[in-house]
Design a protein around this motif. Structure first.
Motif, PDB file in Angstrom:
ATOM      1  N   PHE A 105      64.094 -45.920 159.008  1.00  0.00           N
ATOM      2  CA  PHE A 105      64.309 -44.514 158.651  1.00  0.00           C
ATOM      3  C   PHE A 105      64.426 -44.343 157.140  1.00  0.00           C
ATOM      4  O   PHE A 105      64.034 -43.303 156.604  1.00  0.00           O
ATOM      5  N   ILE A 106      64.963 -45.354 156.458  1.00  0.00           N
ATOM      6  CA  ILE A 106      65.072 -45.284 155.000  1.00  0.00           C
ATOM      7  C   ILE A 106      63.694 -45.127 154.375  1.00  0.00           C
ATOM      8  O   ILE A 106      63.503 -44.360 153.430  1.00  0.00           O
ATOM      9  N   ASP A 107      62.700 -45.855 154.909  1.00  0.00           N
ATOM     10  CA  ASP A 107      61.335 -45.718 154.403  1.00  0.00           C
ATOM     11  C   ASP A 107      60.814 -44.303 154.598  1.00  0.00           C
ATOM     12  O   ASP A 107      60.124 -43.758 153.731  1.00  0.00           O
ATOM     13  N   VAL A 108      61.140 -43.699 155.748  1.00  0.00           N
ATOM     14  CA  VAL A 108      60.700 -42.315 156.006  1.00  0.00           C
ATOM     15  C   VAL A 108      61.443 -41.353 155.086  1.00  0.00           C
ATOM     16  O   VAL A 108      60.862 -40.391 154.572  1.00  0.00           O
ATOM     17  N   PHE A 109      62.722 -41.610 154.855  1.00  0.00           N
ATOM     18  CA  PHE A 109      63.547 -40.742 154.016  1.00  0.00           C
ATOM     19  C   PHE A 109      62.989 -40.643 152.604  1.00  0.00           C
ATOM     20  O   PHE A 109      63.111 -39.588 151.954  1.00  0.00           O
ATOM     21  N   LEU A 110      62.371 -41.721 152.116  1.00  0.00           N
ATOM     22  CA  LEU A 110      61.827 -41.722 150.758  1.00  0.00           C
ATOM     23  C   LEU A 110      60.722 -40.688 150.589  1.00  0.00           C
ATOM     24  O   LEU A 110      60.427 -40.284 149.457  1.00  0.00           O
ATOM     25  N   SER A 111      60.099 -40.265 151.689  1.00  0.00           N
ATOM     26  CA  SER A 111      59.015 -39.293 151.590  1.00  0.00           C
ATOM     27  C   SER A 111      59.505 -37.849 151.636  1.00  0.00           C
ATOM     28  O   SER A 111      58.714 -36.927 151.446  1.00  0.00           O
ATOM     29  N   PHE A 112      60.792 -37.641 151.876  1.00  0.00           N
ATOM     30  CA  PHE A 112      61.328 -36.285 151.960  1.00  0.00           C
ATOM     31  C   PHE A 112      61.362 -35.639 150.573  1.00  0.00           C
ATOM     32  O   PHE A 112      61.691 -36.306 149.587  1.00  0.00           O
ATOM     33  N   PRO A 113      61.043 -34.347 150.460  1.00  0.00           N
ATOM     34  CA  PRO A 113      61.220 -33.659 149.174  1.00  0.00           C
ATOM     35  C   PRO A 113      62.691 -33.436 148.883  1.00  0.00           C
ATOM     36  O   PRO A 113      63.508 -33.265 149.797  1.00  0.00           O
ATOM     37  N   SER A 114      63.038 -33.428 147.599  1.00  0.00           N
ATOM     38  CA  SER A 114      64.449 -33.333 147.221  1.00  0.00           C
ATOM     39  C   SER A 114      65.074 -32.006 147.635  1.00  0.00           C
ATOM     40  O   SER A 114      66.249 -31.958 148.000  1.00  0.00           O
ATOM     41  N   PHE A 115      64.298 -30.915 147.606  1.00  0.00           N
ATOM     42  CA  PHE A 115      64.882 -29.618 147.941  1.00  0.00           C
ATOM     43  C   PHE A 115      65.277 -29.557 149.411  1.00  0.00           C
ATOM     44  O   PHE A 115      66.170 -28.784 149.790  1.00  0.00           O
ATOM     45  N   LEU A 116      64.642 -30.377 150.264  1.00  0.00           N
ATOM     46  CA  LEU A 116      64.995 -30.384 151.681  1.00  0.00           C
ATOM     47  C   LEU A 116      66.420 -30.896 151.879  1.00  0.00           C
ATOM     48  O   LEU A 116      67.186 -30.346 152.683  1.00  0.00           O
ATOM     49  N   ILE A 117      66.797 -31.935 151.132  1.00  0.00           N
ATOM     50  CA  ILE A 117      68.152 -32.459 151.217  1.00  0.00           C
ATOM     51  C   ILE A 117      69.147 -31.428 150.704  1.00  0.00           C
ATOM     52  O   ILE A 117      70.236 -31.248 151.275  1.00  0.00           O
ATOM     53  N   THR A 118      68.773 -30.737 149.627  1.00  0.00           N
ATOM     54  CA  THR A 118      69.659 -29.715 149.073  1.00  0.00           C
ATOM     55  C   THR A 118      69.866 -28.579 150.060  1.00  0.00           C
ATOM     56  O   THR A 118      70.986 -28.078 150.230  1.00  0.00           O
ATOM     57  N   LEU A 119      68.802 -28.155 150.732  1.00  0.00           N
ATOM     58  CA  LEU A 119      68.930 -27.104 151.736  1.00  0.00           C
ATOM     59  C   LEU A 119      69.833 -27.542 152.886  1.00  0.00           C
ATOM     60  O   LEU A 119      70.633 -26.752 153.395  1.00  0.00           O
ATOM     61  N   ALA A 120      69.714 -28.819 153.282  1.00  0.00           N
ATOM     62  CA  ALA A 120      70.575 -29.325 154.353  1.00  0.00           C
ATOM     63  C   ALA A 120      72.037 -29.264 153.933  1.00  0.00           C
ATOM     64  O   ALA A 120      72.915 -28.877 154.728  1.00  0.00           O
ATOM     65  N   LEU A 121      72.322 -29.633 152.681  1.00  0.00           N
ATOM     66  CA  LEU A 121      73.700 -29.564 152.195  1.00  0.00           C
ATOM     67  C   LEU A 121      74.189 -28.120 152.121  1.00  0.00           C
ATOM     68  O   LEU A 121      75.361 -27.838 152.381  1.00  0.00           O
TER      69      LEU A 121
END
Length: 282
Positions: A105-121
């Protein structure tokens, strides 16, 4: 002798094959950079001058943005190194069901855009997020207690959350090369887990930590989406300053001057990253 002659004869052909990617790189990357550099040397008053740089360096907003960029990048990098090392240590050396799935999953996580993590937070800790909504439903208060996402701490949380896997990936690769027999022997001789980590595992992980930390530092210096999406009003980094000068103030020479400084800073740190990666064998 014959082989050296053949290599000499193949040299023009190799140069020919290298020409298309060099031209594409020049057109798509170097030419826009040259345009930015050219614009930074042409103030609105006309002519060619270093005045945009003089104005930028004399600006308190630039000095504050430079300081904010550096300290957030450094603190976020330290947080990623500590958290990434601990998580990678658990995944690599503490057997638990699903460890391989987490590593993948860490390998998949590296492909996520940064704004997606910010929106989740924002959905979790935002002013009208889940946690604050639950608090107001239970207590009847008008506002929830979590209001930190629009502060530098919110930016740090988002950057540490997003960039920690960039440290974990090289660490997991390094841990896979550690001789588990050494760990077992040290444990059998009575060494405590902390001592085993310090004496056996950490020395093997230092090159990967240095390479991952250097990369994260470069990425944090240039991060724009996280700062923008958190809506942190008091946080102005160099990329945000470029945005505000170009879009909000229409000061294109000043924006280009800040961009050139940011590029030089990033390229210098990227050079350090390449040296560290080469020594680490990455």
């Amino acid at each position: 002798m014959g082989r050296s002659i053949a290599l000499r004869n193949d040299r023009p052909q190799r140069y020919l094959w290298a020409l298309p990617p060099v031209l594409a790189l020049s057109l798509l990357f170097l030419y826009p950079l040259l345009l930015v550099l050219q614009q930074s040397l042409h103030p609105d008053t006309g002519g060619t001058s270093l005045q945009p740089y003089v104005d930028v360096f004399a600006s308190p907003a630039f000095r504050e943005a430079l300081w904010t960029t550096v300290w957030i990048a450094v603190v976020a990098t330290v947080g990623c190194l500590v958290l990434g090392f601990l998580l990678a240590l658990v995944i690599a050396f503490v057997p638990f069901p699903g460890a391989r799935a987490v590593a993948r999953f860490i390998d998949v996580f590296l492909s996520f855009p940064s704004f997606l993590i910010t929106l989740a937070l924002l959905f979790i800790y935002g002013t009208v997020g889940m946690v604050n909504g639950l608090w107001t439903d239970v207590t009847g208060a008008g506002d929830g207690p979590f209001q930190f996402l629009a502060t530098p701490w919110g930016v740090l949380l988002a950057e540490v959350t997003y960039f920690t896997p960039f440290v974990m990936r090289p660490l997991l690769a390094a841990f896979s090369q550690v001789d588990t027999a050494q760990v077992e022997v040290a444990a059998s001789l009575g060494a405590r887990p902390g001592r085993v980590v310090r004496r056996v595992i950490l020395p093997e992980a230092l090159p990967a930590l240095a390479a991952g930390g250097s990369l994260v530092l470069v990425l944090c210096l240039n991060e724009f989406g996280i700062v923008l999406f958190t809506g942190a009003k008091g946080v102005t980094t160099l990329p945000m300053l470029v945005y505000s000068k170009a879009i909000l103030e229409s000061d294109y020479p000043g924006a280009c001057a800040v961009a050139v400084v940011n590029v030089l800073l990033s390229v210098g740190l990227y050079g350090v990253y390449r040296v560290v990666s080469r020594r680490a064998g990455a």
